[in-house]
Design an enzyme around this catalytic site. Structure first.
Site, PDB file in Angstrom:
ATOM      1  N   SER A 274      32.319  45.044  28.262  1.00  0.00           N
ATOM      2  CA  SER A 274      33.280  44.289  29.213  1.00  0.00           C
ATOM      3  C   SER A 274      33.649  45.566  30.098  1.00  0.00           C
ATOM      4  O   SER A 274      33.655  46.759  29.732  1.00  0.00           O
ATOM      5  CB  SER A 274      34.536  43.961  28.269  1.00  0.00           C
TER       6      SER A 274
ATOM      7  N   HIS B 130      31.976  40.100  30.807  1.00  0.00           N
ATOM      8  CA  HIS B 130      31.857  39.968  29.362  1.00  0.00           C
ATOM      9  C   HIS B 130      30.663  39.965  28.975  1.00  0.00           C
ATOM     10  O   HIS B 130      30.181  38.636  29.036  1.00  0.00           O
ATOM     11  CB  HIS B 130      32.916  39.127  28.689  1.00  0.00           C
TER      12      HIS B 130
ATOM     13  N   GLU C 124      40.116  44.267  47.531  1.00  0.00           N
ATOM     14  CA  GLU C 124      40.260  42.908  47.934  1.00  0.00           C
ATOM     15  C   GLU C 124      40.537  41.967  46.561  1.00  0.00           C
ATOM     16  O   GLU C 124      40.679  40.710  46.759  1.00  0.00           O
ATOM     17  CB  GLU C 124      38.861  42.263  48.503  1.00  0.00           C
ATOM     18  N   SER C 125      40.493  42.633  45.534  1.00  0.00           N
ATOM     19  CA  SER C 125      40.650  42.055  44.186  1.00  0.00           C
ATOM     20  C   SER C 125      39.967  42.691  42.938  1.00  0.00           C
ATOM     21  O   SER C 125      40.255  43.768  42.693  1.00  0.00           O
ATOM     22  CB  SER C 125      40.606  40.310  43.969  1.00  0.00           C
TER      23      SER C 125
ATOM     24  N   CYS D 251      40.270  38.345  47.711  1.00  0.00           N
ATOM     25  CA  CYS D 251      41.390  37.948  48.737  1.00  0.00           C
ATOM     26  C   CYS D 251      40.945  38.033  50.177  1.00  0.00           C
ATOM     27  O   CYS D 251      40.329  38.943  50.478  1.00  0.00           O
ATOM     28  CB  CYS D 251      42.784  38.748  48.491  1.00  0.00           C
TER      29      CYS D 251
END
Length: 129
Positions: A55, A68, A62-63, A83
């Site tokens: 993970s 996983h 930008e985010s 974003c």
């Protein structure tokens, strides 16, 4: 109304099981995916599980990009959220799918920040007793 972000959710099946279990490989793929999309990488954190699976998250200005992996099923759950209007999350998601040798890629793109969710579209959750 313009969105505040784009969220791509990818269900990747038929992936190379060795790649899905290789934390260093996955980390490099995710950093490269972010860079290919034109994002600015800020933080990187990945964890290898025993006996298998990885993970991780790449935080971008930008985010984020997350994974996983489930090597025993040849499956990876991928999120790429960006974003603003500049970065296309599909560029990163498609790169990741290719690098993991996914034979099937199911992709859903959600616009984020479109305003309040209408009451009839909200999911209600009751407390578990």
């Amino acid at each position: 109304m313009d969105t505040m972000g784009r969220h791509v959710i990818s269900e990747l099946w038929g992936c190379d099981t060795n790649k899905l279990n290789n934390m260093e490989f996955i980390e490099q793929v995710f950093v490269n995916a972010a860079l290919r999309a034109g994002a600015e990488v800020r933080e990187v954190a990945f964890h290898k599980f025993a006996p298998q699976g990885v993970s991780g998250v790449v935080i971008i200005s930008e985010s984020h990009l997350t994974i996983h992996s489930f090597p025993e099923h040849g499956y990876a759950s991928i999120d790429v959220y960006t974003c603003g209007p500049v970065i296309d999350p599909n560029v990163a998601a498609e790169f990741i799918a290719r690098e993991l040798n996914a034979t099937t890629s199911e992709v859903l793109e959600l616009p984020r920040g479109m305003g309040p969710v209408k009451p009839e579209k909200r999911l209600s959750h009751s407390a578990v007793k």
